[in-house]
Design a protein around this motif. Structure first.
Motif, PDB file in Angstrom:
ATOM      1  N   LEU A   1      31.083  46.943   2.718  1.00  0.00           N
ATOM      2  CA  LEU A   1      32.500  46.657   2.902  1.00  0.00           C
ATOM      3  C   LEU A   1      33.303  47.695   2.139  1.00  0.00           C
ATOM      4  CD1 LEU A   1      32.349  42.800   2.243  1.00  0.00           C
ATOM      5  CD2 LEU A   1      32.446  43.959   4.457  1.00  0.00           C
ATOM      6  N   VAL A   2      34.264  48.291   2.793  1.00  0.00           N
ATOM      7  CA  VAL A   2      35.192  49.151   2.054  1.00  0.00           C
ATOM      8  C   VAL A   2      36.449  48.343   1.791  1.00  0.00           C
ATOM      9  CG1 VAL A   2      34.349  51.339   2.963  1.00  0.00           C
ATOM     10  CG2 VAL A   2      36.147  50.118   4.182  1.00  0.00           C
ATOM     11  N   THR A   3      37.002  48.539   0.650  1.00  0.00           N
ATOM     12  CA  THR A   3      38.145  47.724   0.226  1.00  0.00           C
ATOM     13  C   THR A   3      38.929  48.499  -0.822  1.00  0.00           C
ATOM     14  OG1 THR A   3      38.764  45.647  -0.856  1.00  0.00           O
ATOM     15  CG2 THR A   3      36.618  46.546  -1.414  1.00  0.00           C
ATOM     16  N   PRO A   4      40.245  48.440  -0.760  1.00  0.00           N
ATOM     17  CA  PRO A   4      41.021  49.192  -1.748  1.00  0.00           C
ATOM     18  C   PRO A   4      40.804  48.660  -3.163  1.00  0.00           C
ATOM     19  CG  PRO A   4      42.475  47.926  -0.278  1.00  0.00           C
ATOM     20  CD  PRO A   4      41.096  47.793   0.252  1.00  0.00           C
ATOM     21  N   ASP A   5      40.613  47.359  -3.312  1.00  0.00           N
ATOM     22  CA  ASP A   5      40.262  46.857  -4.642  1.00  0.00           C
ATOM     23  C   ASP A   5      39.246  45.739  -4.502  1.00  0.00           C
ATOM     24  OD1 ASP A   5      42.167  44.136  -5.134  1.00  0.00           O
ATOM     25  OD2 ASP A   5      42.790  45.562  -3.583  1.00  0.00           O
ATOM     26  N   THR A   6      38.425  45.565  -5.511  1.00  0.00           N
ATOM     27  CA  THR A   6      37.293  44.653  -5.390  1.00  0.00           C
ATOM     28  C   THR A   6      37.690  43.188  -5.505  1.00  0.00           C
ATOM     29  OG1 THR A   6      36.931  44.882  -7.751  1.00  0.00           O
ATOM     30  CG2 THR A   6      35.607  46.293  -6.301  1.00  0.00           C
ATOM     31  N   GLU A   7      38.881  42.904  -6.064  1.00  0.00           N
ATOM     32  CA  GLU A   7      39.141  41.548  -6.541  1.00  0.00           C
ATOM     33  C   GLU A   7      38.888  40.409  -5.543  1.00  0.00           C
ATOM     34  OE1 GLU A   7      38.969  38.703  -8.359  1.00  0.00           O
ATOM     35  OE2 GLU A   7      38.937  40.535  -9.520  1.00  0.00           O
ATOM     36  N   PRO A   8      39.587  40.345  -4.404  1.00  0.00           N
ATOM     37  CA  PRO A   8      39.380  39.142  -3.585  1.00  0.00           C
ATOM     38  C   PRO A   8      37.934  39.015  -3.110  1.00  0.00           C
ATOM     39  CG  PRO A   8      40.742  40.766  -2.425  1.00  0.00           C
ATOM     40  CD  PRO A   8      40.518  41.296  -3.796  1.00  0.00           C
ATOM     41  N   LEU A   9      37.289  40.158  -2.865  1.00  0.00           N
ATOM     42  CA  LEU A   9      35.918  40.090  -2.349  1.00  0.00           C
ATOM     43  C   LEU A   9      34.909  39.698  -3.422  1.00  0.00           C
ATOM     44  CD1 LEU A   9      35.824  43.053   0.170  1.00  0.00           C
ATOM     45  CD2 LEU A   9      35.367  40.647   0.667  1.00  0.00           C
ATOM     46  N   THR A  10      35.098  40.181  -4.653  1.00  0.00           N
ATOM     47  CA  THR A  10      34.126  39.795  -5.685  1.00  0.00           C
ATOM     48  C   THR A  10      34.228  38.296  -5.955  1.00  0.00           C
ATOM     49  OG1 THR A  10      35.680  40.406  -7.427  1.00  0.00           O
ATOM     50  CG2 THR A  10      34.076  42.055  -6.795  1.00  0.00           C
ATOM     51  N   ALA A  11      35.437  37.761  -5.924  1.00  0.00           N
ATOM     52  CA  ALA A  11      35.572  36.310  -6.127  1.00  0.00           C
ATOM     53  C   ALA A  11      34.839  35.556  -5.021  1.00  0.00           C
ATOM     54  CB  ALA A  11      37.051  35.921  -6.149  1.00  0.00           C
ATOM     55  N   LEU A  12      35.005  36.029  -3.790  1.00  0.00           N
ATOM     56  CA  LEU A  12      34.377  35.367  -2.663  1.00  0.00           C
ATOM     57  C   LEU A  12      32.855  35.505  -2.718  1.00  0.00           C
ATOM     58  CD1 LEU A  12      34.735  33.808  -0.037  1.00  0.00           C
ATOM     59  CD2 LEU A  12      35.262  35.950   1.113  1.00  0.00           C
ATOM     60  N   LEU A  13      32.381  36.738  -2.990  1.00  0.00           N
ATOM     61  CA  LEU A  13      30.934  36.943  -3.072  1.00  0.00           C
ATOM     62  C   LEU A  13      30.332  36.103  -4.193  1.00  0.00           C
ATOM     63  CD1 LEU A  13      30.762  40.794  -2.448  1.00  0.00           C
ATOM     64  CD2 LEU A  13      29.709  39.019  -1.032  1.00  0.00           C
ATOM     65  N   GLY A  14      31.048  36.032  -5.306  1.00  0.00           N
ATOM     66  CA  GLY A  14      30.570  35.212  -6.427  1.00  0.00           C
ATOM     67  C   GLY A  14      30.448  33.751  -6.002  1.00  0.00           C
TER      68      GLY A  14
END
Lengths: 601, 601
Positions: free
Chosen positions: B287-300
């Motif tokens: 996944l490319v993303t401008p910032d990790t925040e929403p995705l890291t929360a979701l992956l966590g």
């Protein structure tokens, strides 16, 4: 009669569908099961919303593959049906649609089907529900309305009747006359849909191409007459789905739908709206443009003269013969940054206020009668593509009507001579993709014009569809066209005004001498003309030199040429004797030439 | 064998078509008459342009309704034909296509047809031209290849042969075996087209739905084998037009076309490209993303652990079971202002460099092997939708291959436990509208995956089409889907990663407990489940609480739920035993719920 529409006919979430149906004037809806399943509110709340909007829930649909099954499967089906009957009570719907089975396992046994339908109806009755049994055109065994009726008759239960669907009946080629043999009280529901003539598997045809009555080729009105003679007293309900409506705005679609039912009721005599007032000609075409410059140069080269100016607004009248073009440079909201375009059409009407009453009864959006203090009052409505249509009776003395708002520019501004242009031959208006069928029905129902055959035309980047609507004597001809891709941008393709001359060669020479720029047509095209028609070398050389295209039908020849495009507008000049078309055979070459953008000289 | 393509198969002006055909590796073209007529350059210049590009002009097409006409009409037709023969000399084309007559006036007289074709061939021969006579499937009388051949045989002229067209032959259901009875030297030309199975009028089917060999349901390769056995030595030429290609970029279409012929030649044995290397599984999704925040929360919340970090780039590896997700925050050109999206997929391959050789031979755009100095070299190509496909052999010790570019994050970063996710079940990738058929052929031809049936799914705003491509053991499953409207915007609909668990209820509870937000599913849906399946009230209550959808096929049950959408990406979690589908029955409810955007809790 009461009118109803199936929620599957409209796009978006259920609550928006209900609002759109109510605003368009429907009395009820059929609720499609998937719309209910996907709704975030429960049956009671849906019922309350519908009631607030004044909508009855006329039908819940559908139960599928219920009948003609082994006993153990039927027991499961009854259990499933009972769930739905309870749901319908909460929803306030008292009729359920049961489609004939499409299962390849359904045995060839009418008695079994009748028995199971009777037991289903018995269960339904316990919950206050009626069962309307419909023969799908692709039903495994039961696929004609008379077969469905024989089974319902044999089952003989007061809570069991038939649902008739014009698409299923007419697509199969059944004779609808036999409907009159069904007691009216046993016709529990009537679903209406039309479809364009297509040689296609009926299931695909149904799923992707249904349209509203009057937009296709089926005799829906004829069928409705039989149903009324049988004594049917329920609503006229539309069940129409196609690939276009699924994407289109629900509010607009609902109005289009309601308009089709008003025309249908007029046709069958259950309603008598004000009669259509067919326009006799094009009084004017109005171009809006941020500045007059490129258009005045072009109009001048075309032989038009600036003859008058509006008393209160920056609008000029340009005239030649009976062709009138208004140039409007007033800034308009929503048009910022856009180039010249065709915004309004004046339709010469024998009865402008009668035309407006008809338009209003047919749900055309009525525009304010007076645009500014001091203007003469004018009846006008908006077409589906946003074009403003004015109903006018032009008084050429200029003492009353729309011309009275204009100050003549004096003797320098007479409109004779010019380049030989006589009148507007036709207007070509690009339609929003989702509104093409609506546009044809609008022009027929609201204006009383006659839609001609639809033709496909190859552009280098896709197929265009095009369909003319005309008055009986050809005084008004409007060519509606639509691009290859769904888009609500009516400006994606250019609009044009076609002007009539009796001598195109002379007119084209005059235009060129006056500095007008005409579209260059490839030499290969004229070489091919030599192979196709008996034209003299001189004629061919002249046509090549002036970019003139040539066609011929059984009635006569057609010569036409094109100007440069300014903004979203260009002009065509045509010479037609008895020729009936619009040069569609030449359209691919013309479109390619316009993409290439080469001009003569 | 030589390959050719009809200019009508490509969009845009003729000169662009020629360039596109040459760049894709074609040896020749068929020039469609309308393309020539619309071209601003003459025949000699077209000939020179083609020669410069290394393209032969293999066919000029077509002459229509030439034969089976009264003598006076035939005289006119001969005159028209002679124009075309002269034109062909200037163009450097030596074969003309003559289609069987569609005129309702054509008399039922084979001798007349043979006589007129012989005279046409005689005239052609005088101009050094050969006539290839083709039976259109909708020809008035002559509509089968064997009938056309009988007439050609009777006419018996060296400049007259047949043109075979796979669409016309197979759409009519003719047995192509009889082709072997035609002497190879009398088969002057072979046109190839495929089409999806549709029960439809054959003319409509032909005009709007043809596709390249391997993209439809006709046995084009089987037909070609018969033609080769007959001794045909001309080119394999594609004549394919449909509503999609007319709008699509010519360069891309030409590559798609050439790829279809390479696969066809592999199938019939006239070419032996490197064999396909079928991937065994999904090594990672990036996944490319401008910032990790929403995705890291979701992956966590989904139970993933951050296990490693790329040595040289801002890329994190998140893992759970065998499911690996890369989060790439490096700015990428062209992606400015866009939210998270699925940009690359690692395909676990038994032979990565073999897979890359296959991909290159099948015209997949090869990406640079090394992205940055120090990176391990990786074989990668771009899919038609722009997704980067990496062929990798994951070495889980991390000592070589792509994992060697990552630094493990130590014991805190182990990837066991989590929420019970085992692996990636499937990836769902939205395709550009114009490239849907290309995408299916690409995944088959380049990757050796097997396309499944295409299904239509109702979204509240239009029908989506969807088609899975899978490896034989289900290790790789990719669902290709396409929206209802032509658009090259692959991001118009969200992409998703479906993760497999053995116990969805437990996994969903873990996700919720960890703060993960799951899509809310309407209660009406679960009420309907109760009517359709034997589920206990407890099960239903649990599914409702967790937003779990349920389906069942002949092989087993399927449970699935969805996370919130972040940018253009969401996750699905699925529990499948032997169930083979993707929950298409539930897609309308899921899509409506996503439009509504309601989340649980």
């Amino acid at each position: 009669m009461r009118t109803s529409i199936a929620t599957v006919s409209l796009s978006g979430p259920l609550t928006e569908k209900l609002g759109a149906a109510a605003r368009a004037g429907f009395d009820g809806v059929e609720i499609f099961e998937n719309d209910l399943l996907a709704a975030p509110i429960g049956p009671e709340e849906i019922r309350a919303r519908a009631a607030d909007l004044g909508l009855a829930i006329d039908l819940y649909q559908p139960l599928r593959d219920v009948e003609a099954v082994p006993e153990d499967v039927f027991a499961r089906n009854l259990r499933r049906a009972e769930h739905k009957f309870r749901l319908m009570r909460r929803l306030g719907a008292d009729t359920v649609l049961v489609c004939s089975s499409v299962s390849p396992l359904a045995p060839d046994d009418d008695a079994l089907t009748a028995d199971q339908l009777r037991r289903l109806a018995e269960l339904a009755a316990e919950h206050g529900v009626k069962v309307a049994y419909e023969a799908l055109a692709w039903g495994r065994r039961v696929n004609t309305y008379d077969h469905a009726w024989r089974i319902v008759e044999a089952a003989d239960h007061p809570a069991l009747g038939v649902c008739l669907d014009s698409f299923h009946i007419l697509a199969k080629g059944s004779d609808p006359k036999g409907i009159e043999d069904i007691p009216g009280g046993k016709i529990f529901f009537l679903q209406l849909a039309d479809a364009p003539p297509m040689a296609m598997d009926v299931l695909q045809w149904s799923r992707h191409y249904r349209c509203f009555p009057g937009q296709g080729g089926l005799d829906v009105a004829g069928l409705v007459r039989h149903v009324l003679r049988a004594g049917y007293e329920g609503p006229l309900s539309l069940e129409v789905f196609n690939d276009v409506f699924r994407q289109a705005d629900a509010g607009r679609t609902a109005v289009d739908a309601q308009r089709s039912l008003r025309l249908l009721q007029e046709a069958v005599g259950t309603d008598a709206p004000p009669p259509p007032v067919v326009p006799a000609g094009i009084a004017f075409a109005e171009l809006v443009t941020p500045d007059t410059e490129p258009l005045t140069a072009l109009l001048g080269a075309l032989g038009f003269t600036r003859t008058a100016r509006h008393r209160g607004k920056p609008v000029e009248l340009w005239q030649q013969g009976e062709a009138r073009v208004l140039l409007n440079t007033a800034p308009a909201e929503g048009r910022e940054g856009r180039g010249p375009e065709l915004a309004a059409v004046g339709l010469e009407s024998p009865d402008p206020s009668g035309a407006a009453r008809r338009a209003e009864a047919m749900l055309a959006p009525v525009l304010p009668r007076r645009r500014a203090p001091g203007d003469a009052p004018l009846d006008a409505v908006a077409a589906p593509d946003g074009t403003e249509l004015f109903f006018v009776a032009t008084d050429t003395t200029g003492t009353e009507g729309w011309l009275a708002d204009f100050t003549p520019l004096g003797p320098g501004g007479t409109a004779d001579g010019g380049a030989g242009i006589r009148r507007v031959d036709h207007l070509a208006l690009t339609q929003p993709w989702h509104r093409f069928d609506e546009a044809a029905l609008f022009h027929r129902g609201v204006l009383g014009l006659r839609p001609q055959e639809s033709v496909d035309v190859a552009d280098p980047y896709g197929l265009l569809r095009s369909r003319a609507v005309t008055s009986p004597d050809g005084g008004v001809r409007i060519v509606l066209s639509v691009g290859p891709a769904p888009s609500d941008d009516r400006t994606a393709h250019a609009q044009h005004i076609a002007l009539a001359t009796d001598d195109l060669v002379a007119t084209a020479r005059r235009i060129r001498a006056a500095g007008g720029r005409l579209l260059a047509v490839p030499a290969n095209y004229h070489e091919d003309l030599a192979a196709r028609f008996d034209l003299t070398p001189d004629e061919l050389e002249t046509y090549r030199e002036l970019g003139i295209l040539y066609d011929r039908d059984a009635h006569g020849a057609f010569l036409h040429c094109y100007t440069e495009t300014v903004g979203r507008v260009f002009f065509e000049v045509v010479q037609r004797a008895a020729y009936r078309g619009y040069g569609a055979a030449n359209a691919p070459v013309r479109l390619a030439a316009q993409h290439a953008g080469r001009l003569i000289g």
